[in-house]
Write an enzyme that holds these catalytic residues in place. Structure first.
Site, mmCIF file in Angstrom:
data_model
loop_
_atom_site.group_PDB
_atom_site.id
_atom_site.type_symbol
_atom_site.label_atom_id
_atom_site.label_comp_id
_atom_site.label_asym_id
_atom_site.label_seq_id
_atom_site.Cartn_x
_atom_site.Cartn_y
_atom_site.Cartn_z
ATOM 1 N N CYS A 162 -6.600 81.226 -21.922
ATOM 2 C CA CYS A 162 -6.118 81.828 -20.657
ATOM 3 C C CYS A 162 -6.917 82.940 -20.000
ATOM 4 O O CYS A 162 -6.644 83.198 -18.953
ATOM 5 C CB CYS A 162 -4.601 82.154 -20.860
ATOM 6 S SG CYS A 162 -3.750 80.826 -21.272
ATOM 7 N N HIS A 170 -1.147 77.956 -12.585
ATOM 8 C CA HIS A 170 -1.929 78.582 -13.646
ATOM 9 C C HIS A 170 -3.004 77.604 -14.092
ATOM 10 O O HIS A 170 -2.840 76.732 -14.959
ATOM 11 C CB HIS A 170 -1.075 78.909 -14.815
ATOM 12 C CG HIS A 170 -1.853 79.403 -16.025
ATOM 13 N ND1 HIS A 170 -3.088 79.980 -15.862
ATOM 14 C CD2 HIS A 170 -1.568 79.709 -17.376
ATOM 15 C CE1 HIS A 170 -3.402 80.532 -17.103
ATOM 16 N NE2 HIS A 170 -2.389 80.308 -17.845
#
Lengths: 389, 129, 329
Positions: free
Chosen positions: A89, A332
């Site tokens: 991430c 995201h």
């Protein structure tokens, strides 16, 4: 010890992104292209693409092979170094970080960073890859499960309820409803959060970020050249990155990788958590934001919830967090996320964030990611501190 | 115990074998190592039985999983008696019975089906009197 | 020649026969049968039983010279149950692996093979393990009796919990009950199978056992009877003069195929006193074996069969279909 620092050596001179969402009509390369063009357009005094001497591409699961050449195909920027970065991430923010290294060293005057992820072409793919057929790690562990394990441990240790954690989702959806680039543009109540179906108890649907397509791009240059491009540059003051695994110990109420990365960034910038005026932090799940308040030093352990209850982190508060709606509302798209956070903070520090512009005249901003790798057995965090020129 | 990555650690998975750092006591699983994660340095390891009993450090109940998993599926991080920390699915347990600190015991179970060939490892069930 | 240790594994999930009947619009039904969870199978149950048997025998896995594994429901035409057990136990190396199956009778064949290997001096200890998760066509008669479970014996030449007194066998090419690969079990006319097969073969095997050992049927305090259909034991017992002495768990767990004989034997051992004798008879396609045991020591393997039978979770018919993967998924 290290002799050099990034502090005040790199300036952000342009930043742009595309509206995040389920972009079935846009390919991976189209998304890169649009984000890049938006970044170019945002350079106040203009920038000729021929001035771009190197580029970094942050992406986790690109559709057609893994090389940096994907960026060249989307932008026409052939004949220069293009490096592809992948770091869970923190992919986008680490691509930015590596570009900063090269520019700070003086190897290049101007560099491009693009973060991108095409997630909706294979809706269940990421989950499948994490959960199944991973004898040594997975065991049915998904991304919601990894963060849900932290939620259970945190709730147990600090006697925090699901209702209280829901305040994160409520705040971020309220911001996301105002933010033009967000995937989800609706508000929700605590009751909505609690009534939603469980994904991985204790996390329900509204505790989780959506599956989103998106891209974001920033242009950076050597700090002393910034005035050629804009009168309102944003400077990189600090950067940190670290890995950790809870298999080494700990009670799962913190993400130590964030603590290490934040310490590196604060030290490099010479600032403290109290100095931060606005932050875009990693809220892949509601609990992640709450725990990150504490890991980033905004609140003591177990007391992050007070920042929400007292309104400090609301859009109108003294330390607004995730004015863009965060990952929960904005979405995201893994590789794009870190870069999009930097885009948002660039606009906030320049007073150009439109409907989500914070009101505290921000001087210092913090960007943060915490991600998981090795089939949800390890974590990686990246933190940047940015300042107004 | 069939594809190379599964076969390499079949012994450890089937018998809950771990490797303990002789310096700090950290237990590595499932692969033997020559560097210690806790010491952050090269280290000597000894093969140990990780034990079959442990305590739940934290847990979730998985409600959304791909085909092949039965949901709701309790899943936990477990500290085993001989110092190892592992992920484990919890079987024979109602979600409402789960608590942090619950004592569990290892069970040998089917893990998944790999092109018609079953792969086995451990799961855990609550210790009952 | 002794049973040095034993172990049993019975799945926790059970379905009542009444629940199965209710699903098919039928009335009545007594008793329950064991159901393997979707992540329990022949291998997991056999490994668990074998681990318990080794713990009961108090010998390390490296002492085993041979593993004889039996199942009629492993689910593979080519695979190894014995090898899978060896890996999980840590009994790899100079170990003979023998996979038997196809007939529930194979469990007593395995005991004979193991005893022969010990007598010859080739091995010191051998493990006999049997496990089954019997498939049944939904709505069929055999669905009411198809259970699941595993059991294992550690055999050795020294003293143990029970002594093997001798064998008697009868072989014929009679099949009666069969299952094409990948299909559900099928049977010729049940009365035919019982009268022309089971009753005849069992009588021959028992007669040979008694001749060889010099024992009379009165000598046995308990008898256990293994066959694909558990009710055949109760039906054949009066013909052999054993009516009151047959011990079986089939009312609680259904039939566990090859493992049923050993599970019943372990259940009988748990209730027996030293010097009592137990008669063990198996039937399956191909004939029948009989063997006699004398109990030497009352020693329980944990968890006991009685505890495992009591430790249960009753499930509904849809939950059963899910566990058996009869609904896909």
């Amino acid at each position: 010890m290290a002799q050099h620092s990034l502090r005040n050596k790199v300036a952000i001179i342009g930043a742009g992104m595309i509206k995040f969402g389920e972009l079935f009509d846009k390919s991976f390369e189209t998304m890169i292209e649009e984000a890049y063009l938006n970044a170019l357009k945002s350079v106040d005094k203009g920038l000729d693409p021929k001035e771009i001497e190197a580029a970094w591409l942050g992406t986790l699961y690109p559709p057609q092979g893994n090389s940096g050449v994907l960026l060249s195909f989307a932008t026409g920027l052939f004949g220069i170094p293009v490096t592809r970065v992948e770091n869970a991430c923190a992919t986008g923010s680490d691509a930015f970080r590596n570009a900063c290294f090269a520019v700070a060293l003086g190897l290049y005057d101007v560099a491009l960073v693009v973060g991108v992820e095409k997630m909706r072409d294979d809706g269940g793919g990421l989950i499948q890859r994490t959960a199944v057929k991973q004898l040594w790690g997975g065991r049915g562990v998904t991304m919601p499960a990894f963060f849900g394990l932290h939620a259970t441990a945190y709730m147990h240790k600090y006697k925090i309820s699901r209702e209280e954690i829901a305040l994160v989702s409520v705040k971020n959806h309220r911001n996301g409803a105002l933010y033009p680039y967000a995937h989800y543009r609706f508000e929700c109540s605590v009751e909505d959060v609690l009534k939603a179906p469980y994904i991985s108890y204790p996390l329900g649907l509204y505790d989780c970020c959506p599956v989103t397509d998106g891209a974001a791009a920033v242009l950076i240059c050597r700090a002393e050249l910034a005035s050629q491009y804009t009168d309102k540059p944003v400077f990189v003051l600090g950067s940190g990155l670290a890995t950790e695994t809870f298999f080494r110990g700990g009670d799962l109420t913190s993400f130590p990788a964030t603590r290490y990365a934040a310490q590196q960034a604060y030290e490099m910038a010479g600032v403290s958590p109290d100095d931060i005026d606005v932050a875009e932090i990693h809220d892949c799940f509601s609990i992640t934001e709450l725990i990150s308040y504490e890991d980033l030093g905004f609140a003591p352990p177990g007391q992050g919830i007070a920042l929400l209850k007292e309104g400090i982190v609301q859009l109108e508060g003294s330390k607004p967090i995730n004015p863009s709606g965060g990952l929960l509302a904005k979405g995201h798209p893994i590789g794009a996320t870190g870069v999009a956070q930097i885009v948002e903070l660039f606009e906030q520090l320049r007073g150009q964030a439109g409907p989500v512009q914070v009101k505290n005249n921000p001087q210092l901003a913090l960007q943060h990611n915490i991600g998981i790798g090795r089939t949800a057995t390890g974590s990686v965090s990246c933190v940047h501190i940015l300042g107004r020129g | 115990m069939h594809t190379p990555p599964v076969w390499r650690i079949a012994r450890e998975n089937a018998r809950l074998i771990g490797y303990r750092c002789r310096r700090c006591g950290f237990v590595e699983f499932p692969e033997p190592r020559k560097t210690c994660k806790r010491c952050r340095a090269p280290a000597e390891f000894e093969e140990i039985s990780m034990g079959t009993r442990g305590k739940i450090v934290s847990f979730v109940v998985q409600h959304r999983l791909p085909e092949g998993f039965e949901t709701p599926l309790p899943l936990a991080v477990i500290d085993l008696e001989n110092g190892a920390r592992v992920y484990g699915q919890i079987v024979e347990c109602k979600p409402e019975e789960l608590t942090v600190g619950l004592e569990v015991e290892a069970d040998f179970r089917v893990f998944y089906d790999d092109a018609g060939l079953r792969v086995y490892s451990y799961k855990f069930h609550p210790v009952r009197g | 020649m002794s049973v040095v240790g034993y172990g049993a594994a019975i799945p926790r999930k059970r379905i009542s026969l009444a629940e199965i009947n209710r699903a098919w619009g039928r009335a009545g039904g007594r008793g329950e049968r064991a159901v393997a969870a979707s992540d329990e199978d022949v291998v997991t149950l056999s490994v668990t039983a074998a681990r318990r048997a080794l713990a009961h025998a108090k010998i390390p896995p490296t002492e085993l010279g041979a593993i004889y594994a039996c199942s009629v429901s492993l689910g593979y035409g080519e695979h190894t149950l014995a090898g899978s057990v060896a890996l999980a136990l840590g009994a790899e190396g100079p170990v003979t692996l023998c996979d038997l199956g196809l007939s529930t009778r194979s469990v007593t064949s395995a005991i004979q093979c193991c005893v022969d290997a010990i007598r010859s001096g080739r091995i010191v200890y051998g493990l006999v393990v049997a496990g089954d998760v019997l498939p049944a066509k939904p709505g069929s008669e055999s669905e009411l009796s198809s259970g699941a479970g595993a059991a294992a014996l550690v055999l050795g030449s020294g003293p143990g919990v029970a002594e093997l007194e001798g064998f008697g066998s009868h072989a014929e090419g009679f099949i009666g009950r069969y299952r094409p690969e990948g299909d559900f079990p099928q049977m010729d006319d049940e009365r035919f199978v019982f009268q022309q097969g089971v009753a005849v073969h069992v009588a021959h095997a028992l007669r040979r056992l008694l001749e060889r050992t010099g024992l009379k049927t009165d000598a046995f305090a308990r008898a256990v009877f293994g066959a694909p259909e558990p009710r055949w034991g109760a039906r054949v017992a009066p013909k052999l003069g054993l009516s009151e002495r047959v011990f079986t768990l089939s009312g609680e767990i259904g039939s566990a195929g090859c493992a049923m004989l050993l599970l019943d034997l372990i259940g009988a051992l748990e209730q027996s006193q030293p010097n009592e004798k137990i008669l063990v008879i198996s039937w399956g396609p191909g004939g029948s074996d009989a063997l006699a045991l004398t109990v030497r020591e009352r020693s329980l393997s944990l968890p006991t069969v009685a505890e495992q039978v009591a430790h249960k979770e009753l499930i509904t018919y849809p939950e059963y279909l899910r566990a058996m993967r009869l609904l896909g998924g």
